[in-house]
Design a protein around this motif. Structure first.
Motif, PDB file in Angstrom:
ATOM      1  N   ARG A 299       0.897  -1.077  -0.125  1.00  0.00           N
ATOM      2  CA  ARG A 299      -0.118  -0.112  -0.035  1.00  0.00           C
ATOM      3  C   ARG A 299       0.923   1.228  -0.117  1.00  0.00           C
ATOM      4  O   ARG A 299       0.540   2.380  -0.607  1.00  0.00           O
ATOM      5  CB  ARG A 299      -0.931  -0.030   1.339  1.00  0.00           C
ATOM      6  N   ARG A 300       1.719   1.345   0.795  1.00  0.00           N
ATOM      7  CA  ARG A 300       2.828   2.440   1.046  1.00  0.00           C
ATOM      8  C   ARG A 300       3.498   2.608  -0.454  1.00  0.00           C
ATOM      9  O   ARG A 300       4.013   3.736  -0.807  1.00  0.00           O
ATOM     10  CB  ARG A 300       3.753   2.516   1.944  1.00  0.00           C
ATOM     11  N   GLN A 301       3.928   1.455  -1.110  1.00  0.00           N
ATOM     12  CA  GLN A 301       4.671   1.434  -2.208  1.00  0.00           C
ATOM     13  C   GLN A 301       3.643   2.154  -3.211  1.00  0.00           C
ATOM     14  O   GLN A 301       4.242   2.872  -4.134  1.00  0.00           O
ATOM     15  CB  GLN A 301       5.160   0.137  -2.847  1.00  0.00           C
ATOM     16  N   THR A 302       2.344   1.595  -3.344  1.00  0.00           N
ATOM     17  CA  THR A 302       1.555   2.319  -4.330  1.00  0.00           C
ATOM     18  C   THR A 302       1.367   3.589  -4.026  1.00  0.00           C
ATOM     19  O   THR A 302       1.375   4.503  -5.074  1.00  0.00           O
ATOM     20  CB  THR A 302       0.256   1.552  -4.166  1.00  0.00           C
ATOM     21  N   ASP A 303       1.441   4.029  -3.008  1.00  0.00           N
ATOM     22  CA  ASP A 303       1.095   5.715  -2.462  1.00  0.00           C
ATOM     23  C   ASP A 303       2.524   6.298  -2.915  1.00  0.00           C
ATOM     24  O   ASP A 303       2.357   7.434  -3.665  1.00  0.00           O
ATOM     25  CB  ASP A 303       1.130   5.645  -0.925  1.00  0.00           C
ATOM     26  N   LEU A 304       3.514   5.908  -2.758  1.00  0.00           N
ATOM     27  CA  LEU A 304       4.639   6.376  -3.152  1.00  0.00           C
ATOM     28  C   LEU A 304       5.041   6.572  -4.621  1.00  0.00           C
ATOM     29  O   LEU A 304       5.376   7.709  -5.061  1.00  0.00           O
ATOM     30  CB  LEU A 304       5.959   5.588  -2.649  1.00  0.00           C
ATOM     31  N   SER A 305       4.648   5.395  -5.373  1.00  0.00           N
ATOM     32  CA  SER A 305       4.658   5.579  -6.845  1.00  0.00           C
ATOM     33  C   SER A 305       3.782   6.643  -7.481  1.00  0.00           C
ATOM     34  O   SER A 305       4.059   7.223  -8.398  1.00  0.00           O
ATOM     35  CB  SER A 305       4.408   4.175  -7.107  1.00  0.00           C
ATOM     36  N   ARG A 306       2.519   6.341  -6.850  1.00  0.00           N
ATOM     37  CA  ARG A 306       1.622   7.662  -7.365  1.00  0.00           C
ATOM     38  C   ARG A 306       1.987   8.976  -6.984  1.00  0.00           C
ATOM     39  O   ARG A 306       2.236   9.758  -8.147  1.00  0.00           O
ATOM     40  CB  ARG A 306       0.449   7.542  -6.644  1.00  0.00           C
ATOM     41  N   LEU A 307       2.908   9.096  -6.000  1.00  0.00           N
ATOM     42  CA  LEU A 307       3.227  10.734  -5.624  1.00  0.00           C
ATOM     43  C   LEU A 307       4.471  10.803  -6.610  1.00  0.00           C
ATOM     44  O   LEU A 307       4.519  12.090  -7.375  1.00  0.00           O
ATOM     45  CB  LEU A 307       3.681  10.555  -4.357  1.00  0.00           C
ATOM     46  N   ALA A 308       5.291   9.856  -6.731  1.00  0.00           N
ATOM     47  CA  ALA A 308       6.570  10.140  -7.684  1.00  0.00           C
ATOM     48  C   ALA A 308       6.055  10.398  -9.001  1.00  0.00           C
ATOM     49  O   ALA A 308       6.603  11.077  -9.724  1.00  0.00           O
ATOM     50  CB  ALA A 308       7.356   8.779  -7.473  1.00  0.00           C
ATOM     51  N   ALA A 309       5.043   9.573  -9.605  1.00  0.00           N
ATOM     52  CA  ALA A 309       4.402   9.819 -10.971  1.00  0.00           C
ATOM     53  C   ALA A 309       3.889  11.393 -11.157  1.00  0.00           C
ATOM     54  O   ALA A 309       4.104  11.763 -12.187  1.00  0.00           O
ATOM     55  CB  ALA A 309       3.415   8.762 -11.234  1.00  0.00           C
ATOM     56  N   ALA A 310       3.159  11.600  -9.977  1.00  0.00           N
ATOM     57  CA  ALA A 310       2.609  12.985  -9.900  1.00  0.00           C
ATOM     58  C   ALA A 310       3.876  14.158 -10.217  1.00  0.00           C
ATOM     59  O   ALA A 310       3.624  15.150 -10.892  1.00  0.00           O
ATOM     60  CB  ALA A 310       1.765  13.230  -8.874  1.00  0.00           C
ATOM     61  N   ALA A 311       4.740  13.949  -9.330  1.00  0.00           N
ATOM     62  CA  ALA A 311       5.942  14.992  -9.313  1.00  0.00           C
ATOM     63  C   ALA A 311       6.489  14.931 -10.800  1.00  0.00           C
ATOM     64  O   ALA A 311       6.927  15.842 -11.306  1.00  0.00           O
ATOM     65  CB  ALA A 311       6.929  14.508  -8.331  1.00  0.00           C
ATOM     66  N   ARG A 312       6.860  13.627 -11.460  1.00  0.00           N
ATOM     67  CA  ARG A 312       7.331  13.720 -12.674  1.00  0.00           C
ATOM     68  C   ARG A 312       6.304  14.102 -13.821  1.00  0.00           C
ATOM     69  O   ARG A 312       6.983  14.832 -14.776  1.00  0.00           O
ATOM     70  CB  ARG A 312       7.549  12.129 -13.265  1.00  0.00           C
ATOM     71  N   ALA A 313       5.057  13.995 -13.804  1.00  0.00           N
ATOM     72  CA  ALA A 313       4.193  14.570 -14.593  1.00  0.00           C
ATOM     73  C   ALA A 313       4.007  16.096 -14.776  1.00  0.00           C
ATOM     74  O   ALA A 313       4.036  16.691 -15.595  1.00  0.00           O
ATOM     75  CB  ALA A 313       2.945  14.147 -14.509  1.00  0.00           C
ATOM     76  N   ARG A 314       4.712  16.580 -13.462  1.00  0.00           N
ATOM     77  CA  ARG A 314       4.701  18.189 -13.201  1.00  0.00           C
ATOM     78  C   ARG A 314       6.083  18.450 -13.515  1.00  0.00           C
ATOM     79  O   ARG A 314       6.419  19.752 -13.130  1.00  0.00           O
ATOM     80  CB  ARG A 314       3.995  18.468 -12.213  1.00  0.00           C
ATOM     81  N   ASP A 315       6.921  17.824 -14.052  1.00  0.00           N
ATOM     82  CA  ASP A 315       8.434  18.036 -14.135  1.00  0.00           C
ATOM     83  C   ASP A 315       9.024  18.683 -13.117  1.00  0.00           C
ATOM     84  O   ASP A 315       9.661  19.806 -13.056  1.00  0.00           O
ATOM     85  CB  ASP A 315       8.613  19.288 -15.439  1.00  0.00           C
ATOM     86  N   ALA A 316       8.723  17.916 -12.049  1.00  0.00           N
ATOM     87  CA  ALA A 316       9.402  18.345 -10.603  1.00  0.00           C
ATOM     88  C   ALA A 316      10.833  18.444 -10.735  1.00  0.00           C
ATOM     89  O   ALA A 316      11.445  17.712 -11.377  1.00  0.00           O
ATOM     90  CB  ALA A 316       9.112  17.447  -9.383  1.00  0.00           C
ATOM     91  N   PRO A 317      11.505  19.526 -10.318  1.00  0.00           N
ATOM     92  CA  PRO A 317      12.971  19.545 -10.456  1.00  0.00           C
ATOM     93  C   PRO A 317      13.798  18.530  -9.774  1.00  0.00           C
ATOM     94  O   PRO A 317      13.506  18.142  -8.462  1.00  0.00           O
ATOM     95  CB  PRO A 317      13.381  21.114  -9.866  1.00  0.00           C
ATOM     96  N   ALA A 318      14.820  18.108 -10.600  1.00  0.00           N
ATOM     97  CA  ALA A 318      15.839  17.185  -9.912  1.00  0.00           C
ATOM     98  C   ALA A 318      16.612  17.838  -8.795  1.00  0.00           C
ATOM     99  O   ALA A 318      16.766  19.195  -8.918  1.00  0.00           O
ATOM    100  CB  ALA A 318      16.570  16.517 -10.800  1.00  0.00           C
ATOM    101  N   LEU A 319      17.308  17.160  -8.092  1.00  0.00           N
ATOM    102  CA  LEU A 319      18.695  17.765  -7.169  1.00  0.00           C
ATOM    103  C   LEU A 319      19.351  18.672  -7.958  1.00  0.00           C
ATOM    104  O   LEU A 319      19.741  17.982  -9.034  1.00  0.00           O
ATOM    105  CB  LEU A 319      19.085  16.566  -6.429  1.00  0.00           C
ATOM    106  N   PRO A 320      20.105  19.721  -7.558  1.00  0.00           N
ATOM    107  CA  PRO A 320      20.816  20.431  -8.436  1.00  0.00           C
ATOM    108  C   PRO A 320      22.068  20.092  -8.666  1.00  0.00           C
ATOM    109  O   PRO A 320      22.603  19.122  -7.894  1.00  0.00           O
ATOM    110  CB  PRO A 320      20.762  21.739  -7.578  1.00  0.00           C
ATOM    111  N   PRO A 321      22.833  20.504  -9.828  1.00  0.00           N
ATOM    112  CA  PRO A 321      24.187  20.022  -9.822  1.00  0.00           C
ATOM    113  C   PRO A 321      25.193  20.011  -8.427  1.00  0.00           C
ATOM    114  O   PRO A 321      25.020  21.101  -7.986  1.00  0.00           O
ATOM    115  CB  PRO A 321      24.833  20.726 -10.964  1.00  0.00           C
ATOM    116  N   GLY A 322      25.877  19.029  -8.058  1.00  0.00           N
ATOM    117  CA  GLY A 322      26.712  19.314  -7.055  1.00  0.00           C
ATOM    118  C   GLY A 322      25.967  18.713  -5.753  1.00  0.00           C
ATOM    119  O   GLY A 322      26.276  19.113  -4.626  1.00  0.00           O
ATOM    120  N   ALA A 323      24.908  18.170  -5.925  1.00  0.00           N
ATOM    121  CA  ALA A 323      24.114  17.399  -4.682  1.00  0.00           C
ATOM    122  C   ALA A 323      24.906  16.617  -4.134  1.00  0.00           C
ATOM    123  O   ALA A 323      25.753  15.979  -4.554  1.00  0.00           O
ATOM    124  CB  ALA A 323      22.733  16.987  -5.280  1.00  0.00           C
TER     125      ALA A 323
END
Length: 439
Positions: free
Chosen positions: A44-68
């Motif tokens: 259940r938590r995996q499904t929730d996490l995958s849904r949240l990650a997919a929503a973030a990708r769909a909105r072009d959530a910024p990745a960690l900056p260079p030098g992270a």
């Protein structure tokens, strides 16, 4: 369970894998001995996490900056000390090489009640660790998706599972100081208003975030820190990015210890606006009630009382609350809140070319200085009015320093011997009483 030394050893593991790898696979590596109910909870938590990650990708959530930062940087951390702990996570303070910049490290708290309760129920160490790790992973996705000054910045992450099947997840954040409400209550009203304004700006952003309206389910002052003078939320593992589902209005009740509210079930089957209103009422009961009214300027008190009443009854949403705060800020910064009355400034002699000793003088409360009476003012006329109202005040000095609103920090003193010629300060000294009648 690992002790502090073992935990530090895990944090120093020099292997970096992307968070996407964590999301896509590790839950599936559990052996068949995992209790079915634990496996179902993990799924259940995996499904929730995958849904949240997919929503973030769909909105072009910024990745960690260079030098992270990654696991390699953790290998060289120094000065590691405990900064805090909760039911799920432990927070460590550490300095990163080179440069010695201090950051916060978050990892699963083995001795926390989340893991302890899970072990008592399931007797499966790895599964319980992964269940707790879910909150770290969810927080990492949220931190990378939300871009606002009121959200703590993520500096890096580390995933390591070299030690057998045990998985280790660490997030690296900018370091803040805990919010201390007792100390805040002793600060000038202007500083308390600033905290409340920054909180309202954050709640407005969360109500309109790229991921939808976000509710902070565990809304407590301890979830916030101060970073370079700014209020920031630092705990995002216990949030909801979806409005409560409903079939009837009765499903949309919002209950607090002393009050409850009813909302309508929208046609699309959601309690629309409930996340936003939950955040606002929590802001009212944990922050506004204590920080807004006390020692506020007299003419602003009716407006502040209106804000308290409207948020306490949930008549305001985030937009209306932000506009009300911006109105107070405008009145305060512009000096329009000042009452029209005869000026006392003509009762003072202006002396130039002095500097001041850092010695104790009479106290007033609240003050920006522990040595004496230092208050922010809009101009010299307001300072003269304040000095004339203090029996101890003999003179005042408008210092070169100002507050976040641009108001002038002014020192009110009783002892003229603390003034030394040769500086660049301007001193306003009370005229002798006998000479005032000739003005």
């Amino acid at each position: 369970m690992p002790g502090p030394e073992a935990l530090l050893a895990l944090l120093a593991a020099p292997v970096l894998l992307a968070l996407a790898l964590v999301i896509s696979g590790p839950w599936r590596l559990l052996d068949a001995r995992v209790p079915l109910s634990l496996m179902q909870e993990l799924e259940r938590r995996q499904t929730d996490l995958s849904r949240l990650a997919a929503a973030a990708r769909a909105r072009d959530a910024p990745a960690l900056p260079p030098g992270a930062l990654g696991c390699a940087e953790l290998h060289g951390v120094a000065g590691v000390s405990l900064a805090g702990s909760g039911i799920t996570k432990v927070v460590l303070r550490a300095a990163v090489s080179p440069g010695g910049e201090e950051i916060a490290l978050k990892a699963v708290h083995w001795a926390g009640s989340d893991v302890s309760r899970c072990l008592q129920r399931y007797r499966h160490q790895e599964g319980c660790y992964r269940l707790a790790s879910y909150k770290l992973l969810k927080e990492a996705v949220l931190l990378q998706s939300l871009d606002h000054p009121g959200v703590v910045k993520m500096r890096g992450q580390c995933y390591d599972r070299r030690l057998g099947l045990e998985m280790n997840v660490v997030t690296m954040l900018e370091l803040g100081t805990p919010l201390e409400m007792i100390r805040l209550l002793q600060t000038p009203w202007e500083e308390r208003f600033k905290i409340c304004l920054e909180l309202v700006e954050l709640l407005y952003y969360l109500a309109n975030s790229p991921l939808g309206s976000i509710a902070l389910l565990d809304f407590q002052p301890r979830q916030f820190v101060i970073v370079n003078g700014l209020l920031k939320v630092t705990d995002l593992d216990d949030v909801s990015t979806e409005e409560l589902p409903c079939k009837a209005d009765e499903d949309c009740a919002l209950e607090f210890p002393t009050k409850s509210f009813a909302f309508q079930c929208a046609a699309h089957g959601k309690c629309e606006g409930i996340n936003e209103k939950r955040n606002l009422f929590n802001a009212y009961r944990y922050f506004f009630m204590y920080l807004l009214p006390h020692t506020a300027p007299f003419t602003l008190q009716p407006i502040l009382a209106g804000i308290l009443n409207a948020t306490g009854d949930l008549r305001y949403g985030a937009n209306e609350t932000l506009r009300a705060f911006q109105k107070v800020l405008h009145l305060y910064k512009s000096g329009l809140y000042l009452q029209k009355k005869p000026s006392h400034l003509k009762e003072y002699i202006v002396l130039k070319g002095f500097r001041n000793k850092d010695t104790e003088d009479y106290k007033c409360w609240p003050s920006y200085s522990h040595l004496g009476c230092m208050i922010s003012v809009h101009n010299a006329e307001e300072a003269a009015d304040i000095c004339s109202s203090h029996p101890q005040c003999h003179h005042f000095i408008i210092t070169p320093r100002s507050t976040w609103t641009g108001r002038l920090l002014t020192l009110f003193q009783s002892n003229l011997t603390d003034l030394i010629p040769g500086g660049n300060m301007v001193v306003y000294v009370k005229r002798p009483t006998a000479s005032r009648g000739f003005l």
